[in-house]
Scaffold this motif. Structure first.
Motif, PDB file in Angstrom:
ATOM      1  N   MET A  73     -10.510  17.343  21.404  1.00 37.81           N
ATOM      2  CA  MET A  73      -9.508  16.378  21.792  1.00 37.81           C
ATOM      3  C   MET A  73      -9.538  15.165  20.868  1.00 37.81           C
ATOM      4  N   ALA A  74     -10.734  14.706  20.544  1.00 36.45           N
ATOM      5  CA  ALA A  74     -10.859  13.536  19.672  1.00 36.45           C
ATOM      6  C   ALA A  74     -10.404  13.858  18.259  1.00 36.45           C
ATOM      7  N   ALA A  75     -10.616  15.098  17.826  1.00 35.36           N
ATOM      8  CA  ALA A  75     -10.191  15.492  16.482  1.00 35.36           C
ATOM      9  C   ALA A  75      -8.670  15.485  16.376  1.00 35.36           C
ATOM     10  N   SER A  76      -8.001  15.828  17.452  1.00 41.77           N
ATOM     11  CA  SER A  76      -6.545  15.817  17.454  1.00 41.77           C
ATOM     12  C   SER A  76      -6.002  14.396  17.288  1.00 41.77           C
ATOM     13  N   GLY A  77      -6.605  13.448  17.988  1.00 38.70           N
ATOM     14  CA  GLY A  77      -6.193  12.057  17.875  1.00 38.70           C
ATOM     15  C   GLY A  77      -6.477  11.495  16.495  1.00 38.70           C
ATOM     16  N   LEU A  78      -7.606  11.901  15.911  1.00 42.98           N
ATOM     17  CA  LEU A  78      -7.955  11.444  14.568  1.00 42.98           C
ATOM     18  C   LEU A  78      -6.991  12.016  13.537  1.00 42.98           C
ATOM     19  N   CYS A  79      -6.607  13.274  13.731  1.00 41.19           N
ATOM     20  CA  CYS A  79      -5.669  13.922  12.802  1.00 41.19           C
ATOM     21  C   CYS A  79      -4.299  13.246  12.861  1.00 41.19           C
ATOM     22  N   SER A  80      -3.813  12.950  14.051  1.00 42.19           N
ATOM     23  CA  SER A  80      -2.500  12.314  14.168  1.00 42.19           C
ATOM     24  C   SER A  80      -2.543  10.880  13.639  1.00 42.19           C
ATOM     25  N   THR A  81      -3.666  10.190  13.832  1.00 48.70           N
ATOM     26  CA  THR A  81      -3.807   8.837  13.294  1.00 48.70           C
ATOM     27  C   THR A  81      -3.812   8.860  11.773  1.00 48.70           C
ATOM     28  N   ALA A  82      -4.506   9.843  11.208  1.00 48.83           N
ATOM     29  CA  ALA A  82      -4.539   9.967   9.750  1.00 48.83           C
ATOM     30  C   ALA A  82      -3.158  10.298   9.207  1.00 48.83           C
ATOM     31  N   LEU A  83      -2.429  11.147   9.907  1.00 49.65           N
ATOM     32  CA  LEU A  83      -1.082  11.514   9.470  1.00 49.65           C
ATOM     33  C   LEU A  83      -0.156  10.299   9.489  1.00 49.65           C
ATOM     34  N   VAL A  84      -0.249   9.492  10.524  1.00 50.40           N
ATOM     35  CA  VAL A  84       0.561   8.270  10.596  1.00 50.40           C
ATOM     36  C   VAL A  84       0.189   7.329   9.456  1.00 50.40           C
ATOM     37  N   GLY A  85      -1.100   7.226   9.155  1.00 51.35           N
ATOM     38  CA  GLY A  85      -1.548   6.382   8.054  1.00 51.35           C
ATOM     39  C   GLY A  85      -1.010   6.841   6.718  1.00 51.35           C
ATOM     40  N   VAL A  86      -0.998   8.167   6.494  1.00 49.94           N
ATOM     41  CA  VAL A  86      -0.476   8.712   5.236  1.00 49.94           C
ATOM     42  C   VAL A  86       1.017   8.441   5.117  1.00 49.94           C
ATOM     43  N   VAL A  87       1.752   8.618   6.192  1.00 54.09           N
ATOM     44  CA  VAL A  87       3.195   8.379   6.165  1.00 54.09           C
ATOM     45  C   VAL A  87       3.489   6.900   5.905  1.00 54.09           C
ATOM     46  N   LEU A  88       2.755   6.006   6.549  1.00 54.66           N
ATOM     47  CA  LEU A  88       2.964   4.572   6.326  1.00 54.66           C
ATOM     48  C   LEU A  88       2.608   4.180   4.898  1.00 54.66           C
ATOM     49  N   ALA A  89       1.547   4.778   4.346  1.00 56.16           N
ATOM     50  CA  ALA A  89       1.179   4.489   2.961  1.00 56.16           C
ATOM     51  C   ALA A  89       2.265   4.962   2.008  1.00 56.16           C
ATOM     52  N   PHE A  90       2.855   6.116   2.297  1.00 57.02           N
ATOM     53  CA  PHE A  90       3.931   6.639   1.458  1.00 57.02           C
ATOM     54  C   PHE A  90       5.123   5.684   1.444  1.00 57.02           C
ATOM     55  N   PHE A  91       5.507   5.199   2.622  1.00 62.66           N
ATOM     56  CA  PHE A  91       6.634   4.271   2.684  1.00 62.66           C
ATOM     57  C   PHE A  91       6.306   2.944   2.009  1.00 62.66           C
ATOM     58  N   ALA A  92       5.071   2.487   2.130  1.00 59.60           N
ATOM     59  CA  ALA A  92       4.682   1.239   1.479  1.00 59.60           C
ATOM     60  C   ALA A  92       4.767   1.389  -0.039  1.00 59.60           C
ATOM     61  N   LEU A  93       4.319   2.518  -0.556  1.00 58.11           N
ATOM     62  CA  LEU A  93       4.412   2.746  -2.002  1.00 58.11           C
ATOM     63  C   LEU A  93       5.865   2.856  -2.455  1.00 58.11           C
ATOM     64  N   ALA A  94       6.685   3.497  -1.652  1.00 52.96           N
ATOM     65  CA  ALA A  94       8.094   3.644  -2.018  1.00 52.96           C
ATOM     66  C   ALA A  94       8.786   2.285  -2.059  1.00 52.96           C
ATOM     67  N   PHE A  95       8.522   1.440  -1.067  1.00 50.68           N
ATOM     68  CA  PHE A  95       9.145   0.123  -1.050  1.00 50.68           C
ATOM     69  C   PHE A  95       8.582  -0.785  -2.141  1.00 50.68           C
ATOM     70  N   ALA A  96       7.321  -0.605  -2.492  1.00 49.11           N
ATOM     71  CA  ALA A  96       6.734  -1.414  -3.555  1.00 49.11           C
ATOM     72  C   ALA A  96       7.384  -1.080  -4.894  1.00 49.11           C
ATOM     73  N   SER A  97       7.677   0.198  -5.120  1.00 52.00           N
ATOM     74  CA  SER A  97       8.323   0.574  -6.377  1.00 52.00           C
ATOM     75  C   SER A  97       9.762   0.077  -6.422  1.00 52.00           C
ATOM     76  N   ILE A  98      10.423   0.018  -5.284  1.00 52.82           N
ATOM     77  CA  ILE A  98      11.793  -0.491  -5.238  1.00 52.82           C
ATOM     78  C   ILE A  98      11.797  -1.992  -5.532  1.00 52.82           C
ATOM     79  N   ALA A  99      10.804  -2.698  -5.013  1.00 50.90           N
ATOM     80  CA  ALA A  99      10.756  -4.142  -5.196  1.00 50.90           C
ATOM     81  C   ALA A  99      10.530  -4.513  -6.652  1.00 50.90           C
ATOM     82  N   GLN A 100       9.849  -3.660  -7.422  1.00 54.91           N
ATOM     83  CA  GLN A 100       9.563  -3.960  -8.815  1.00 54.91           C
ATOM     84  C   GLN A 100      10.597  -3.385  -9.771  1.00 54.91           C
ATOM     85  N   ALA A 101      11.565  -2.699  -9.244  1.00 57.57           N
ATOM     86  CA  ALA A 101      12.572  -2.068 -10.101  1.00 57.57           C
ATOM     87  C   ALA A 101      13.438  -3.131 -10.778  1.00 57.57           C
TER      88      ALA A 101
END
Length: 74
Positions: free
Chosen positions: A1-29
């Protein structure tokens, strides 16, 4: 059960990091050159009408579909 919560938390973190990188590249364009003047042959009017008709078809589909699904119960 705890592994499932850790996996979903990691997935949310990866998605948020992806969006942060995408917006950072747009800001420097660099700013692009201005767009050319629109064509005067009526293609933009035709495209606008097509978008309105597609939106109308989508709305009607979603309005009619629940009624059709509901009628199968009676």
């Amino acid at each position: 059960m705890a592994a499932s919560g850790l996996c979903s938390t990691a997935l949310v973190g990866v998605v948020l990091a992806f969006f942060a990188l995408a917006f950072a590249s747009i800001a420097q364009a660099e700013s692009s050159a201005p767009a050319p003047a629109p064509a005067s042959d009526g293609t933009s009017i035709d495209q606008g009408i097509a978008y309105v008709l597609m939106l109308l078809a989508l709305v009607l589909t979603y309005l009619i579909h629940p009624l059709d699904a509901y009628s199968s119960y009676f």
